[in-house]
Enzyme design. Structure first.
Site, short mmCIF file in Angstrom:
data_model
loop_
_atom_site.label_atom_id
_atom_site.label_comp_id
_atom_site.label_asym_id
_atom_site.label_seq_id
_atom_site.Cartn_x
_atom_site.Cartn_y
_atom_site.Cartn_z
N ASN A 216 -2.40 13.08 -3.41
CA ASN A 216 -3.51 13.49 -4.28
C ASN A 216 -4.00 14.88 -3.92
OD1 ASN A 216 -4.06 11.57 -6.30
ND2 ASN A 216 -5.02 10.19 -4.85
N ASP B 118 0.84 -1.17 0.00
CA ASP B 118 0.00 0.00 0.00
C ASP B 118 0.89 1.24 0.00
OD1 ASP B 118 -3.01 0.92 0.58
OD2 ASP B 118 -1.66 2.23 1.71
N HIS C 80 -5.04 14.74 -8.75
CA HIS C 80 -5.25 13.33 -9.10
C HIS C 80 -4.39 12.87 -10.27
CE1 HIS C 80 -8.44 12.40 -6.27
NE2 HIS C 80 -8.95 13.59 -6.51
N ASP D 63 -2.20 9.52 -10.34
CA ASP D 63 -2.16 8.51 -11.40
C ASP D 63 -0.72 8.22 -11.84
OD1 ASP D 63 -4.89 8.37 -11.35
OD2 ASP D 63 -5.21 9.52 -13.20
N GLU E 70 -4.74 2.32 -4.27
CA GLU E 70 -3.28 2.38 -4.20
C GLU E 70 -2.69 1.11 -3.61
OE1 GLU E 70 -4.73 4.57 -0.42
OE2 GLU E 70 -5.43 4.16 -2.45
#
Length: 304
Positions: A185, A177, A190, A194, A220
């Site tokens: 973010n 994770d 965002h 990505d 994630e």
């Protein structure tokens, strides 16, 4: 009259026609067959099958002969020719055309050769196969990162665990994770998130074997199945992944972004289900997060 009609038909036909006598010499060919072999009609007449093939191979024209040992290729072809009264096969030419060939052999050993252009059908077939493969890849692949998606992971992991049980081999599952991903973010947007997911996958792949199962599990979170690797060795893999991320920085719009991952590790136990293995790895991941993140924790043996 009938003979003239037949001669006109063969002369104008887009299909190739030829007759080889019992000595395997071409005693008749129409213009279309000469084009397939890329040999002038007057030169083609009277050539043996072997001479035709050698000419195509040496000139790299006409029929595509893909071999580094032409004599062996010719030996194999001679064994196939006249082995049955009728046979069908496909052949392609150097210029990219495909033909459906048929050889019909009579009782005296003469062969009637017919060549039908199937180039368009082959192109459509190839396009269909490419479309099917693309759809299959889309169904099995995470669109953003290019690695396996959760659906494909669950299917493949089940097969891997069964195989490991069958051969009595160890196997480990890593659940990863990204630390502080929400903050990334929120701060960078965002699109940066990505790109971070893509970057993480690129770096992790460098530390995995080609056949390791690596997938995006959700958001994630990622999972890796390491076949034939017990937990103690999986720790080394996890540490290499963390070290890879520590020494490689993501640059997004000229801003350096350092990425870290917490990792939970669980060793597969005989006959243990995939769901239980995932639960154990997830619990180990939770412990890694609670321990301060950017570390790995190995799950205890199951008591179930």
């Amino acid at each position: 009259m009938m003979h003239q009609m037949l001669a006109d038909f063969l002369s104008r036909s887009g299909d190739g026609y030829g007759i080889f006598n019992a000595d395997d010499r071409l005693v008749f060919s129409n213009p279309a067959l000469a084009e397939i072999f890329a040999i002038e009609p007057e030169r083609l007449h009277g050539m043996s099958f072997e001479q035709i093939i050698r000419c195509c191979h040496q000139q790299q024209q006409g029929l595509k002969i893909e071999t580094t040992d032409l004599d062996h290729w010719l030996l194999y072809a001679s064994q196939r020719r006249r082995s049955v009264p009728f046979r069908i096969f496909e052949a392609d030419t150097v210029d990219g055309n495909w033909y459906l060939m048929s050889e019909q052999c009579n009782s005296e050993g003469a062969i009637l050769l017919h060549a039908k252009d199937i180039t368009e059908q082959k192109r459509l077939q190839l396009a269909l196969l490419q479309t099917e493969q693309r759809l299959k890849n889309q169904a099995n692949t995470d669109e953003l990162t290019g690695i396996a998606n959760r659906r494909f992971f669950m299917h493949q992991a089940e097969k891997i665990l069964k195989h490991q049980d069958r051969i009595g081999a160890k196997c480990s599952l890593l659940m990863l994770d990204i630390d502080h991903f929400k903050g990334l973010n929120d701060h960078y947007g965002h699109l940066a998130g990505d790109r971070a997911l893509q970057f993480i996958c690129e770096q992790i792949r460098l530390q995995l074997r080609e056949y390791d199962l690596f997938a995006r599990y959700g958001g994630e979170e990622f999972v890796i199945v390491l076949a034939d690797i017990p937990a103690r060795e999986a720790v080394s893999v996890a540490e290499r992944i963390q070290q890879q991320l520590a020494t490689h920085v993501l640059h997004y719009r000229q801003a350096p972004i350092r990425l870290q991952v917490s990792i939970g590790i669980a060793e597969h136990e005989p006959e243990q289900s995939l769901n239980v293995l995932l639960q154990r790895a997830d619990q180990a991941l939770y412990q890694a997060k609670a321990a301060g993140k950017n570390c790995c924790v190995v799950a205890r043996a199951s008591t179930l």
